[in-house]
Design a protein around this motif. Structure first.
Motif: not given
Lengths: 64, 381
Positions: A20, A26-27, B39, B93, B9, A29-31, A22-23
């Motif tokens: 969770e 990543a979210i 995921m 990423v 996002t 950073k992408v946001e 890691i997920y």
């Protein structure tokens, strides 16, 4: 037999939390990158619109 | 910008919670697998959505330029490249996260499906006992693989199978891997007799020069050494003097290595393609001045051969000038290399683009530009 079958409940919980993390990372950073991407475009469009306004002003000035 | 366009996002994707949060039932291997799969699917979907969003954004730029009939074409290209660059970072990423989560999937695989042996610690084994057990398992796999290979060889002799195929290559690699792992585990268990035996078996199996060197360096295996000696004869005949000398040096044949390093330096006088190898050879022979001279000559050659497209030749030249002790020439090359990178639209999309330029400007002694690029690099991340 799965390797996870030998894991304790605590180990399974740790693994789940790790996934969770890691997920979520990543979210986040992408946001952040997505916002930046949109901002680059928005700033440029604003600049173009400003350029157009200036052009129109110039045009009117010469006409009058 | 309309607020709906800056929808985050997090809002766009449904929340994926840990199994403990979504289910009241206790965590199991199956529920973790389900979490991983969900995921990964979501990350994959986000990659596609993100790519579409990038295309929408660049289309917005094009439409505005067309509609208003304003804007500098070069600036428009630069903005679109920046948007694309950010997209590359987003994809990176997401891919990294997918890989990391995928690694967790590996943790749930059946040991028999993997190359690595996992020893369960049910009987509170000591570390030596665990390693011994691990080594035995690898050895067992090696023997099984060897048996199959021998049967295959017999079939080939009878003409019942192909004489060479990718499967037999794979089998060689796997057997060599198992033998090496067995040797390492036996060594860790302190059983050096078995370790040497397995290193020899690995050396017998593999045909890779780098693997043979690695086996020799770890074990001083006679078989590895013999095979490497045979390899040096082949390589020398093929005119691979530098590579041959390198192997000779690693297996302790100092005189032969010296003879061939000398030959490489002599060859460089007639054939400029030997210059770099000759410079390294001179370094290894302890002839510092000769090495510097050769590095300079090599760098000069690179400098003269540069074409507008070959930005990386400036980098090679810069490094060679540094080794030649020509700091000023090196600085000029670093600056040229950095300038080339700045104007390279294709490379702009790579992840380390700005930090690479910053490093090059720093080496060129251009602190202002280095800081400017470093700031851009930080901004990008």
């Amino acid at each position: 037999m799965s390797n996870n079958d030998t894991k304790t409940p605590q180990e399974l919980l740790n693994q789940s939390k790790k996934i969770e993390a890691i997920y979520s990372e990543a979210i986040a950073k992408v946001e952040e990158l997505e916002k930046k991407q949109k901002q680059v475009v928005a700033d440029y469009i604003k600049k173009l619109e400003q350029e157009k306004i200036e052009k129109i002003k110039e045009f009117i000035k010469h006409k009058s | 910008m309309p607020p709906e366009e800056i929808k985050s996002t997090n809002e766009k994707q449904e929340e994926i919670k840990t199994p403990e949060a979504t289910a009241e039932a206790p965590l199991t291997a199956e529920s973790i697998q389900a979490q991983i799969l969900a995921m990964q699917a979501k990350l994959e979907e986000m990659k596609k959505t993100s790519q579409n969003a990038e295309q929408t954004e660049t289309a917005r730029v094009d439409k505005t330029v067309e509609k208003l009939s304003v804007g500098n074409p070069d600036e428009t290209v630069a903005i679109k490249a920046e948007v694309k660059g950010i997209e590359v970072d987003k994809q990176a990423v997401l891919t990294t996260a997918e890989t990391k989560i995928g690694e967790e999937t590996k943790m749930t695989e059946t040991p028999a499906e993997k190359n690595d042996v996992i020893i369960e610690d049910k009987n509170e084994l000591t570390s030596e006992q665990k390693n011994e057990k691990k080594a035995q398992e690898y050895e067992k796999r090696f023997i099984e693989g060897d048996k199959i290979a021998q049967e295959r060889q017999k079939a080939n002799k009878k003409g019942e199978g192909a004489t060479h195929d990718s499967l037999s290559d794979q089998s060689v690699n796997e057997r060599s891997f198992c033998a090496q792992k067995a040797a390492e585990s036996y060594a860790e268990a302190g059983n050096m007799i078995k370790a040497r035996e397995m290193w020899d078996k690995s050396a017998e199996t593999t045909g890779e020069t780098s693997e043979l060197v690695s086996i020799y360096e770890q074990s001083h295996s006679k078989i590895a050494k013999e095979k490497l000696i045979a390899r040096t004869q082949e390589l020398e005949k093929q005119g691979q003097e530098f590579m041959t000398a390198d192997i000779f040096e690693k297996i302790g044949f100092k005189d032969d290595a010296k003879r061939l390093y000398n030959k490489v330096t002599e060859l460089a006088y007639k054939d400029k393609s030997y210059l770099e190898a000759a410079a390294v050879a001179s370094e290894r022979l302890g002839r510092e001045d000769q090495a510097k001279k050769l590095y300079k000559e090599y760098a000069d050659g690179l400098w003269k051969s540069q074409t507008p497209e070959s930005s990386f030749l400036f980098k090679d030249a810069a490094e060679a000038y540094e080794k030649a002790g020509k700091e000023d020439s090196a600085k000029v090359c670093w600056e040229k290399y950095a300038d080339k990178l700045v104007s390279d639209e294709g490379l702009k999309q790579t992840f380390h683009y700005y930090s690479d330029i910053a490093k090059a400007y720093e080496k060129a002694g251009n602190k202002i530009k280095a800081e400017e690029m470093l700031a851009k690099s930080k901004e990008r991340r």
